[in-house]
Design a protein around this motif. Structure first.
Motif, mmCIF file in Angstrom:
data_model
loop_
_atom_site.group_PDB
_atom_site.id
_atom_site.type_symbol
_atom_site.label_atom_id
_atom_site.label_comp_id
_atom_site.label_asym_id
_atom_site.label_seq_id
_atom_site.Cartn_x
_atom_site.Cartn_y
_atom_site.Cartn_z
ATOM 1 N N CYS A 169 27.190 -1.431 70.631
ATOM 2 C CA CYS A 169 27.227 -2.673 69.856
ATOM 3 C C CYS A 169 27.333 -3.855 70.822
ATOM 4 O O CYS A 169 28.071 -3.790 71.815
ATOM 5 N N LEU A 170 26.595 -4.901 70.538
ATOM 6 C CA LEU A 170 26.584 -6.108 71.360
ATOM 7 C C LEU A 170 27.259 -7.223 70.571
ATOM 8 O O LEU A 170 26.836 -7.532 69.451
ATOM 9 N N THR A 171 28.310 -7.814 71.106
ATOM 10 C CA THR A 171 29.020 -8.878 70.405
ATOM 11 C C THR A 171 28.823 -10.208 71.109
ATOM 12 O O THR A 171 28.601 -10.274 72.312
ATOM 13 N N PHE A 172 28.954 -11.280 70.331
ATOM 14 C CA PHE A 172 28.707 -12.618 70.853
ATOM 15 C C PHE A 172 29.396 -13.644 69.978
ATOM 16 O O PHE A 172 29.805 -13.354 68.843
ATOM 17 N N GLY A 189 32.030 6.382 67.993
ATOM 18 C CA GLY A 189 32.083 6.819 69.380
ATOM 19 C C GLY A 189 31.265 5.959 70.313
ATOM 20 O O GLY A 189 30.828 6.425 71.376
ATOM 21 N N VAL A 190 31.037 4.684 69.953
ATOM 22 C CA VAL A 190 30.193 3.811 70.766
ATOM 23 C C VAL A 190 31.025 2.751 71.470
ATOM 24 O O VAL A 190 32.138 2.419 71.050
ATOM 25 N N THR A 191 30.458 2.222 72.541
ATOM 26 C CA THR A 191 31.100 1.149 73.282
ATOM 27 C C THR A 191 30.623 -0.203 72.763
ATOM 28 O O THR A 191 29.652 -0.299 72.013
ATOM 29 N N VAL A 192 31.326 -1.246 73.212
ATOM 30 C CA VAL A 192 30.975 -2.618 72.852
ATOM 31 C C VAL A 192 30.717 -3.399 74.132
ATOM 32 O O VAL A 192 31.500 -3.317 75.089
#
Length: 386
Positions: A169-172, A189-192
């Motif tokens: 996941c990409l946060t902004f 189970g995913v990174t950010v």
């Protein structure tokens, strides 16, 4: 002595948002190098509601694309995969249930690589429908605001929903709290991977690959983190973020006080020789003020709150010294004993002597740009300056 050296640079008073507004055209360059191309214009109010006119050039647009591409390369993404984006799309093209479908990720990556498709959905879509849309689309990557991502992750946990193809996941745009990373790990189970930017100055920092701290994009911006006396902070110290965009010759902002606080970090173990921001802590308006005048960033234990009651959305607002209003969106009012548990949950995370008032609301709207703040201080700060 008017020589341009670092001592004289530090004597320049940081430029605050209100001063940029009042200065108006005085900050606009009268002579932009023709090599910088055409000048573009935009207006931003961010999370403060204070509109600022932003000017950019073809050079600053190119640098935005370059850093965007760098971020994808740092994170070693498979650009042939599907990217999903959930954000504000004003023209209605990304409305549920279909959303918007494009053939490539965007200009920055698509002009260099053959990419997979990009799908987008309007952020005003309900969380349940966002999850249903993601199940249909099955993206490999998801770009989304942190507060929205936390709601998605908690929904997936509560409903045992899986997104098996999701890798990252990409946060902004908003403050990324630690509980968002934790919820994503539990849900899928995913990174950010986080990025820190503003419309006024462009990219400020990117999350270092393999770590959770940020690396300042020092080839595009100069970042100073300063204490209340204007001195540069050392590793482990928290201060105000002062940014100078190095390539915007249309409307140069020198020592611009972006309004955020950050903690300076030690050098990156990766060996990359870029300044490190260990944590980005948010804006002054996101700080709680206690009875003694002390200020800090509160954390309210979202996971613990949801274990007590099915709260669909919440925001805490400091409405007075020692007073916090908990605004909550629920399907139906809570039983008195649950209300007591919720208020006890919040009080346990506040300084001694604070009272909590529970207020049910139908909706807590995002800003015009789609941002959301889960805590705001609505009282005047001691010694606040505009």
């Amino acid at each position: 002595d008017r020589a341009l050296n670092y001592d004289n640079w530090l004597r320049l008073k940081p430029l605050r948002r209100g001063e940029v507004q009042r200065a108006g055209e005085a900050l606009v360059s009268a002579s932009v190098p023709k090599e910088h191309g055409t000048i573009g214009e935009a207006f931003t109010s961010g999370s403060t509601g204070e509109p600022v006119r932003v000017l950019s050039t073809e050079v600053t647009a190119l640098l935005w694309d370059v850093v965007t591409l760098r971020e994808h390369l740092w994170q070693q993404r498979d650009v042939s995969a599907k990217m999903a984006v959930i954000r504000r799309v004003s023209d209605g093209r990304a409305a549920y249930p279909d959303g918007l479908h494009l053939e490539r990720w965007g200009r920055a990556v698509g002009s260099v690589f053959e990419t997979g498709p990009l799908v987008a959905l309007e952020i005003e879509t309900s969380i349940a429908n966002q999850v249903e849309w993601l199940q249909r689309e099955q993206p490999t990557y998801l770009r989304v605001y942190p507060t929205n991502l936390l709601s998605l992750a908690n929904h997936c946990i509560a409903k045992s929903v899986a997104l098996p193809r999701l890798r990252q996941c990409l946060t902004f745009s908003e403050l990324l709290r630690p509980e968002v990373r934790e919820a994503c790990r539990e849900a899928s189970g995913v990174t950010v991977a986080d990025a820190y930017s503003s419309q006024e100055v462009g990219y400020i920092s990117l999350q270092a690959p393999g770590y959770e701290h940020h690396l300042v994009q020092a080839d595009c911006v100069m970042v100073e983190v300063v204490d209340e006396d204007g001195r540069l902070c050392k590793p482990g110290q928290v201060g105000r973020v002062i940014v100078t965009a190095l390539h915007n010759f249309a409307k140069p902002l020198l020592r611009y006080d972006i309004g955020d606080y950050a903690e300076v970090g030690q050098p990156c173990p990766s060996g990359r020789q870029l300044p490190v921001l260990k944590r980005i802590l948010g804006r002054e308006r996101n700080m709680l003020i206690d009875a003694a005048g002390g200020e800090y960033w509160p954390a309210f234990g979202v996971r613990g709150l949801l274990a007590i009651a099915p709260v669909r959305q919440f925001q805490l607002a400091q409405t007075g010294i020692g007073e916090v209003e908990a605004r909550m969106v629920v399907d139906e009012p809570l039983a008195p004993e649950k209300e007591a548990e919720v208020m006890a949950h919040f009080r346990a995370r506040l300084p001694e002597g604070f009272t909590v008032v529970l207020k049910y609301v139908g909706d807590i709207p995002r800003s015009a740009g789609g941002k959301f703040e889960d805590f705001v201080c609505e009282i005047e700060r001691p010694g606040a300056s505009k």
